[in-house]
Motif scaffolding. Sequence first.
Motif, mmCIF file in Angstrom:
data_model
loop_
_atom_site.group_PDB
_atom_site.id
_atom_site.type_symbol
_atom_site.label_atom_id
_atom_site.label_comp_id
_atom_site.label_asym_id
_atom_site.label_seq_id
_atom_site.Cartn_x
_atom_site.Cartn_y
_atom_site.Cartn_z
ATOM 1 N N LYS A 1 1.567 1.629 7.355
ATOM 2 C CA LYS A 1 0.632 2.251 6.429
ATOM 3 C C LYS A 1 -0.239 1.169 5.825
ATOM 4 O O LYS A 1 0.060 -0.015 5.889
ATOM 5 C CB LYS A 1 1.374 3.002 5.332
ATOM 6 C CG LYS A 1 2.229 4.120 5.893
ATOM 7 C CD LYS A 1 2.622 5.065 4.818
ATOM 8 C CE LYS A 1 3.504 6.123 5.457
ATOM 9 N NZ LYS A 1 3.266 7.413 5.037
ATOM 10 N N GLN A 2 -1.299 1.595 5.193
ATOM 11 C CA GLN A 2 -2.210 0.676 4.543
ATOM 12 C C GLN A 2 -1.496 -0.002 3.370
ATOM 13 O O GLN A 2 -0.798 0.663 2.598
ATOM 14 C CB GLN A 2 -3.420 1.472 4.049
ATOM 15 C CG GLN A 2 -4.553 0.630 3.579
ATOM 16 C CD GLN A 2 -5.777 1.487 3.297
ATOM 17 O OE1 GLN A 2 -5.771 2.689 3.481
ATOM 18 N NE2 GLN A 2 -6.825 0.861 2.843
ATOM 19 N N PRO A 3 -1.646 -1.328 3.220
ATOM 20 C CA PRO A 3 -0.980 -2.012 2.105
ATOM 21 C C PRO A 3 -1.550 -1.539 0.768
ATOM 22 O O PRO A 3 -2.704 -1.138 0.677
ATOM 23 C CB PRO A 3 -1.293 -3.490 2.355
ATOM 24 C CG PRO A 3 -2.485 -3.502 3.241
ATOM 25 C CD PRO A 3 -2.456 -2.213 4.022
ATOM 26 N N LEU A 4 -0.711 -1.574 -0.250
ATOM 27 C CA LEU A 4 -1.132 -1.165 -1.585
ATOM 28 C C LEU A 4 -2.030 -2.240 -2.199
ATOM 29 O O LEU A 4 -1.835 -3.426 -1.989
ATOM 30 C CB LEU A 4 0.081 -0.926 -2.473
ATOM 31 C CG LEU A 4 1.016 0.197 -2.034
ATOM 32 C CD1 LEU A 4 2.249 0.248 -2.927
ATOM 33 C CD2 LEU A 4 0.295 1.525 -2.057
ATOM 34 N N THR A 5 -2.995 -1.797 -2.969
ATOM 35 C CA THR A 5 -3.917 -2.704 -3.642
ATOM 36 C C THR A 5 -3.211 -3.340 -4.833
ATOM 37 O O THR A 5 -2.484 -2.656 -5.558
ATOM 38 C CB THR A 5 -5.158 -1.929 -4.131
ATOM 39 O OG1 THR A 5 -5.720 -1.229 -3.021
ATOM 40 C CG2 THR A 5 -6.190 -2.853 -4.734
ATOM 41 N N ASP A 6 -3.468 -4.618 -5.054
ATOM 42 C CA ASP A 6 -2.823 -5.287 -6.184
ATOM 43 C C ASP A 6 -3.428 -4.778 -7.499
ATOM 44 O O ASP A 6 -4.556 -4.299 -7.550
ATOM 45 C CB ASP A 6 -2.941 -6.814 -6.065
ATOM 46 C CG ASP A 6 -4.374 -7.282 -6.163
ATOM 47 O OD1 ASP A 6 -4.813 -7.609 -7.278
ATOM 48 O OD2 ASP A 6 -5.054 -7.284 -5.117
ATOM 49 N N VAL A 7 -2.674 -4.891 -8.565
ATOM 50 C CA VAL A 7 -3.039 -4.353 -9.878
ATOM 51 C C VAL A 7 -4.356 -4.948 -10.375
ATOM 52 O O VAL A 7 -5.214 -4.235 -10.891
ATOM 53 C CB VAL A 7 -1.904 -4.587 -10.903
ATOM 54 C CG1 VAL A 7 -2.329 -4.194 -12.304
ATOM 55 C CG2 VAL A 7 -0.662 -3.814 -10.494
ATOM 56 N N LYS A 8 -4.541 -6.238 -10.208
ATOM 57 C CA LYS A 8 -5.763 -6.900 -10.681
ATOM 58 C C LYS A 8 -6.999 -6.280 -10.018
ATOM 59 O O LYS A 8 -7.990 -5.973 -10.686
ATOM 60 C CB LYS A 8 -5.690 -8.405 -10.391
ATOM 61 C CG LYS A 8 -6.907 -9.152 -10.889
ATOM 62 C CD LYS A 8 -6.814 -10.633 -10.570
ATOM 63 C CE LYS A 8 -8.094 -11.314 -11.025
ATOM 64 N NZ LYS A 8 -8.205 -12.670 -10.547
ATOM 65 N N THR A 9 -6.943 -6.061 -8.724
ATOM 66 C CA THR A 9 -8.070 -5.463 -7.997
ATOM 67 C C THR A 9 -8.315 -4.029 -8.461
ATOM 68 O O THR A 9 -9.465 -3.621 -8.638
ATOM 69 C CB THR A 9 -7.805 -5.506 -6.477
ATOM 70 O OG1 THR A 9 -7.567 -6.873 -6.094
ATOM 71 C CG2 THR A 9 -8.964 -4.938 -5.690
#
Length: 191
Positions: free
Chosen positions: A11-19
């Motif tokens: 699956k698509q990786p999760l976006t980091d919180v900062k982004t």
Amino acid sequence: MDVPQSQGQGKQPLTDVKTLREAARRHVEEGAVTQFHSENRETVIRLLNEALATELVCVLRYRHDYFMARGLAGKAAADEFLEHANDELQHADQVAERIVQLGGEPLFDPNGLTARSHAEYRIGKTLKEAIRENLVAERIAIDSYREMIQFIGDSDPTTRRMLEEILATEEEHADDLADLLQDSGATAARS
């Protein structure tokens, strides 16, 4: 959001919180529309405006048939027509609200309403014909919503869930009308 490699594989990786935070602040004026809506947003808005037109045409046809249904058999059909008209109006409101959430404009202009609608505005001359025309329209709506749901897939879960709920109601309407049509045929056969 750090996710262990074993989770979410394929699956698509999760976006980091900062982004996520930076993107939210950068595009705050866009309301509910995020970067994940941009791919098919205009197409989804067009499809939703077609669904809106379909719902409005169905409201008008059901309201017409509600007022025109007469006789003992007509009373049961009229009650069903009014209930369906109210459901279709609720669907139209849901669809219009979603169009706005996606940054679009719901098209309520009556000019071109039937051209945008998937269902036709066809009125039956008899109660049985009215039931049949409404059943045809429900079957069109069922197929239209099913295709929209497949098109949207996982790209817009909020719109997909709304359409799935509307689809379930349209299927109930089709069952109700099929029963009424069968009952009207039995009544005609006994006459």
